[in-house]
Design a protein around this motif. Structure first.
Motif, PDB file in Angstrom:
ATOM      1  N   PHE A 177       7.663  10.769  -2.347  1.00  0.00           N
ATOM      2  CA  PHE A 177       7.679   9.197  -2.772  1.00  0.00           C
ATOM      3  C   PHE A 177       7.321   8.294  -1.680  1.00  0.00           C
ATOM      4  CE2 PHE A 177      11.001  11.115  -5.365  1.00  0.00           C
ATOM      5  CZ  PHE A 177      10.361  10.583  -6.826  1.00  0.00           C
ATOM      6  N   GLY A 178       7.149   8.764  -0.296  1.00  0.00           N
ATOM      7  CA  GLY A 178       6.999   7.855   0.930  1.00  0.00           C
ATOM      8  C   GLY A 178       5.656   7.366   0.777  1.00  0.00           C
ATOM      9  N   PHE A 179       4.705   8.436   0.557  1.00  0.00           N
ATOM     10  CA  PHE A 179       3.220   7.982   0.629  1.00  0.00           C
ATOM     11  C   PHE A 179       2.966   7.021  -0.183  1.00  0.00           C
ATOM     12  CE2 PHE A 179       3.050  11.206   3.707  1.00  0.00           C
ATOM     13  CZ  PHE A 179       1.997  11.102   4.760  1.00  0.00           C
ATOM     14  N   PRO A 180       3.253   7.561  -1.704  1.00  0.00           N
ATOM     15  CA  PRO A 180       3.019   6.320  -2.678  1.00  0.00           C
ATOM     16  C   PRO A 180       3.539   5.024  -2.558  1.00  0.00           C
ATOM     17  CG  PRO A 180       3.677   8.497  -3.593  1.00  0.00           C
ATOM     18  CD  PRO A 180       3.961   8.575  -2.208  1.00  0.00           C
ATOM     19  N   ILE A 181       4.587   5.029  -1.777  1.00  0.00           N
ATOM     20  CA  ILE A 181       5.117   3.558  -1.564  1.00  0.00           C
ATOM     21  C   ILE A 181       4.181   2.929  -0.363  1.00  0.00           C
ATOM     22  CG2 ILE A 181       6.874   2.177  -0.350  1.00  0.00           C
ATOM     23  CD1 ILE A 181       9.023   4.290  -1.472  1.00  0.00           C
ATOM     24  N   ILE A 182       3.777   3.673   0.449  1.00  0.00           N
ATOM     25  CA  ILE A 182       2.599   3.040   1.492  1.00  0.00           C
ATOM     26  C   ILE A 182       1.400   2.640   0.597  1.00  0.00           C
ATOM     27  CG2 ILE A 182       1.004   3.484   3.123  1.00  0.00           C
ATOM     28  CD1 ILE A 182       3.210   5.581   4.513  1.00  0.00           C
ATOM     29  N   ALA A 183       1.091   3.359  -0.380  1.00  0.00           N
ATOM     30  CA  ALA A 183      -0.419   3.076  -1.265  1.00  0.00           C
ATOM     31  C   ALA A 183      -0.003   1.762  -2.139  1.00  0.00           C
ATOM     32  CB  ALA A 183      -0.418   4.375  -2.135  1.00  0.00           C
ATOM     33  N   VAL A 184       1.126   1.449  -2.495  1.00  0.00           N
ATOM     34  CA  VAL A 184       1.576   0.385  -3.248  1.00  0.00           C
ATOM     35  C   VAL A 184       1.571  -0.668  -2.254  1.00  0.00           C
ATOM     36  CG1 VAL A 184       3.608  -0.825  -4.452  1.00  0.00           C
ATOM     37  CG2 VAL A 184       3.058   1.661  -4.958  1.00  0.00           C
ATOM     38  N   VAL A 185       2.004  -0.613  -1.179  1.00  0.00           N
ATOM     39  CA  VAL A 185       2.072  -1.544  -0.001  1.00  0.00           C
ATOM     40  C   VAL A 185       0.560  -2.057   0.273  1.00  0.00           C
ATOM     41  CG1 VAL A 185       2.453  -2.258   2.259  1.00  0.00           C
ATOM     42  CG2 VAL A 185       4.356  -1.115   0.787  1.00  0.00           C
ATOM     43  N   LEU A 186      -0.415  -1.093   0.316  1.00  0.00           N
ATOM     44  CA  LEU A 186      -1.650  -1.272   0.896  1.00  0.00           C
ATOM     45  C   LEU A 186      -2.309  -2.009  -0.398  1.00  0.00           C
ATOM     46  CD1 LEU A 186      -2.839   1.962   2.620  1.00  0.00           C
ATOM     47  CD2 LEU A 186      -2.836  -0.518   3.363  1.00  0.00           C
ATOM     48  N   TYR A 187      -1.949  -1.592  -1.647  1.00  0.00           N
ATOM     49  CA  TYR A 187      -2.620  -2.277  -2.726  1.00  0.00           C
ATOM     50  C   TYR A 187      -2.332  -3.799  -2.991  1.00  0.00           C
ATOM     51  CZ  TYR A 187      -4.230  -2.929  -7.550  1.00  0.00           C
ATOM     52  OH  TYR A 187      -5.158  -3.418  -8.632  1.00  0.00           O
ATOM     53  N   VAL A 188      -0.914  -3.921  -2.655  1.00  0.00           N
ATOM     54  CA  VAL A 188      -0.403  -5.230  -2.873  1.00  0.00           C
ATOM     55  C   VAL A 188      -0.781  -6.172  -1.712  1.00  0.00           C
ATOM     56  CG1 VAL A 188       1.885  -6.870  -2.396  1.00  0.00           C
ATOM     57  CG2 VAL A 188       1.843  -4.781  -3.819  1.00  0.00           C
ATOM     58  N   MET A 189      -1.217  -5.578  -0.411  1.00  0.00           N
ATOM     59  CA  MET A 189      -1.812  -6.310   0.730  1.00  0.00           C
ATOM     60  C   MET A 189      -3.089  -6.631   0.460  1.00  0.00           C
ATOM     61  SD  MET A 189      -0.345  -4.340   4.132  1.00  0.00           S
ATOM     62  CE  MET A 189      -1.573  -4.956   5.139  1.00  0.00           C
ATOM     63  N   ARG A 190      -3.791  -5.898  -0.343  1.00  0.00           N
ATOM     64  CA  ARG A 190      -5.359  -6.143  -0.561  1.00  0.00           C
ATOM     65  C   ARG A 190      -5.229  -7.313  -1.506  1.00  0.00           C
ATOM     66  NH1 ARG A 190     -10.274  -2.669  -2.911  1.00  0.00           N
ATOM     67  NH2 ARG A 190     -11.694  -4.378  -3.232  1.00  0.00           N
ATOM     68  N   VAL A 191      -4.393  -7.454  -2.218  1.00  0.00           N
ATOM     69  CA  VAL A 191      -4.387  -8.579  -3.372  1.00  0.00           C
ATOM     70  C   VAL A 191      -4.053  -9.772  -2.733  1.00  0.00           C
ATOM     71  CG1 VAL A 191      -3.549  -9.278  -5.541  1.00  0.00           C
ATOM     72  CG2 VAL A 191      -4.391  -6.760  -5.322  1.00  0.00           C
ATOM     73  N   ALA A 192      -2.735  -9.585  -2.084  1.00  0.00           N
ATOM     74  CA  ALA A 192      -2.375 -11.026  -1.598  1.00  0.00           C
ATOM     75  C   ALA A 192      -2.570 -11.420  -0.471  1.00  0.00           C
ATOM     76  CB  ALA A 192      -0.541 -10.396  -1.552  1.00  0.00           C
ATOM     77  N   THR A 193      -3.061 -10.736   0.576  1.00  0.00           N
ATOM     78  CA  THR A 193      -3.379 -11.352   1.940  1.00  0.00           C
ATOM     79  C   THR A 193      -4.572 -12.344   1.671  1.00  0.00           C
ATOM     80  OG1 THR A 193      -3.018  -9.100   2.930  1.00  0.00           O
ATOM     81  CG2 THR A 193      -4.820 -10.735   4.056  1.00  0.00           C
ATOM     82  N   PRO A 194      -5.578 -12.382   0.779  1.00  0.00           N
ATOM     83  CA  PRO A 194      -6.564 -13.532   0.908  1.00  0.00           C
ATOM     84  C   PRO A 194      -5.951 -14.666   0.148  1.00  0.00           C
ATOM     85  CG  PRO A 194      -7.650 -11.300  -0.137  1.00  0.00           C
ATOM     86  CD  PRO A 194      -6.028 -11.108   0.220  1.00  0.00           C
ATOM     87  N   LYS A 195      -4.834 -14.536  -0.506  1.00  0.00           N
ATOM     88  CA  LYS A 195      -4.129 -15.527  -0.884  1.00  0.00           C
ATOM     89  C   LYS A 195      -3.100 -16.447  -0.005  1.00  0.00           C
ATOM     90  CE  LYS A 195      -4.875 -13.808  -5.742  1.00  0.00           C
ATOM     91  NZ  LYS A 195      -3.911 -13.175  -6.977  1.00  0.00           N
ATOM     92  N   LEU A 196      -2.586 -15.513   0.979  1.00  0.00           N
ATOM     93  CA  LEU A 196      -1.409 -16.034   1.671  1.00  0.00           C
ATOM     94  C   LEU A 196      -1.948 -16.615   3.013  1.00  0.00           C
ATOM     95  CD1 LEU A 196       1.025 -12.998   1.255  1.00  0.00           C
ATOM     96  CD2 LEU A 196       1.058 -15.561   0.127  1.00  0.00           C
ATOM     97  N   ASP A 197      -3.246 -16.165   3.292  1.00  0.00           N
ATOM     98  CA  ASP A 197      -4.049 -16.627   4.815  1.00  0.00           C
ATOM     99  C   ASP A 197      -4.406 -18.130   4.797  1.00  0.00           C
ATOM    100  OD1 ASP A 197      -5.490 -16.845   7.129  1.00  0.00           O
ATOM    101  OD2 ASP A 197      -5.788 -14.722   6.886  1.00  0.00           O
TER     102      ASP A 197
END
Length: 211
Positions: A50-70
């Motif tokens: 479960f640890g690595f999939p959680i990292i994968a989810v975090v990276l996906y959320v970062m990709r989508v959210a970062t351009p909107k939060l910066d």
């Protein structure tokens, strides 16, 4: 590489790896190796699954959210292709690591001592090649206070960072094929080159422009 479909497909592959691991892994398995290739860390089967999939989810959320939060979100449009490649490369790296840990835990003999430095080195080289294309932002690149203060310093800092990352990547790949006693020295040299040199260069260039 520019499409989110790529990350979605890798996410499905990650789930498939986890399901396979559920039926083939022991209760405890190696999760960390030192530079001599010796296991120096263990984890439970489910923490790995479960640890690595959680990292994968975090990276996906970062990709989508970062351009909107910066606060400098308007700059992302100027390097969206490079941003996509960087995020997809990081995602790919973690999926490959996940597969290596799962296969190794399942009993397959994998030369982690060689594979990991090569993978990390390739990661550095790819990031370095795209780093110099980044525009000023608060999340990606070499973000020193001086670079964030001045766009010219940003360009200079990330050009230096791009070169040092590529050189550090080559050094890390070389570390995979040298005696174990040399690996730590090469690793430290690569980290200093990639992390310290761009920061120092950023400060000195800012001082030069200020004068």
């Amino acid at each position: 590489m520019k499409s989110r479909i790529y990350m979605s497909v890798l996410a499905l592959i990650t789930i498939g790896i986890g399901v396979w691991g559920h039926f083939h892994l022991p209760d405890t398995l190696p999760i960390h190796w030192n530079w001599q290739g010796e296991v120096d860390g263990y984890g439970s089967k489910y923490s790995v699954i479960f640890g690595f999939p959680i990292i994968a989810v975090v990276l996906y959320v970062m990709r989508v959210a970062t351009p909107k939060l910066d606060p400098r979100k308007e700059n992302y449009e100027k390097f969206k292709g490079s941003y996509a490649v960087i995020m997809n490369t990081l995602f790919t790296f973690f999926v490959i690591m996940y597969g290596i840990v799962i296969l190794n835990g399942a009993g397959y003999e994998i030369d982690v001592n060689t594979i990991m430095p090569v993978l990390v080195g390739l990661l550095f080289i790819i990031l370095g090649n795209y780093m110099q294309r980044l525009k000023s932002n608060y999340f990606i690149g070499v973000r020193t206070p001086w670079a964030l203060h001045n766009d010219e310093v940003w360009r200079y800092t990330n050009r230096v960072g791009a070169r040092t990352f590529v050189i550090a990547g080559v050094v890390l790949i070389a570390a995979a094929f040298v005696p174990a006693s040399w690996k730590v020295s090469l690793f430290i040299g690569a980290v200093v080159l990639a992390a310290v040199v761009p920061v120092a260069a950023s400060y000195l260039y800012f001082r030069k422009l200020s004068r």
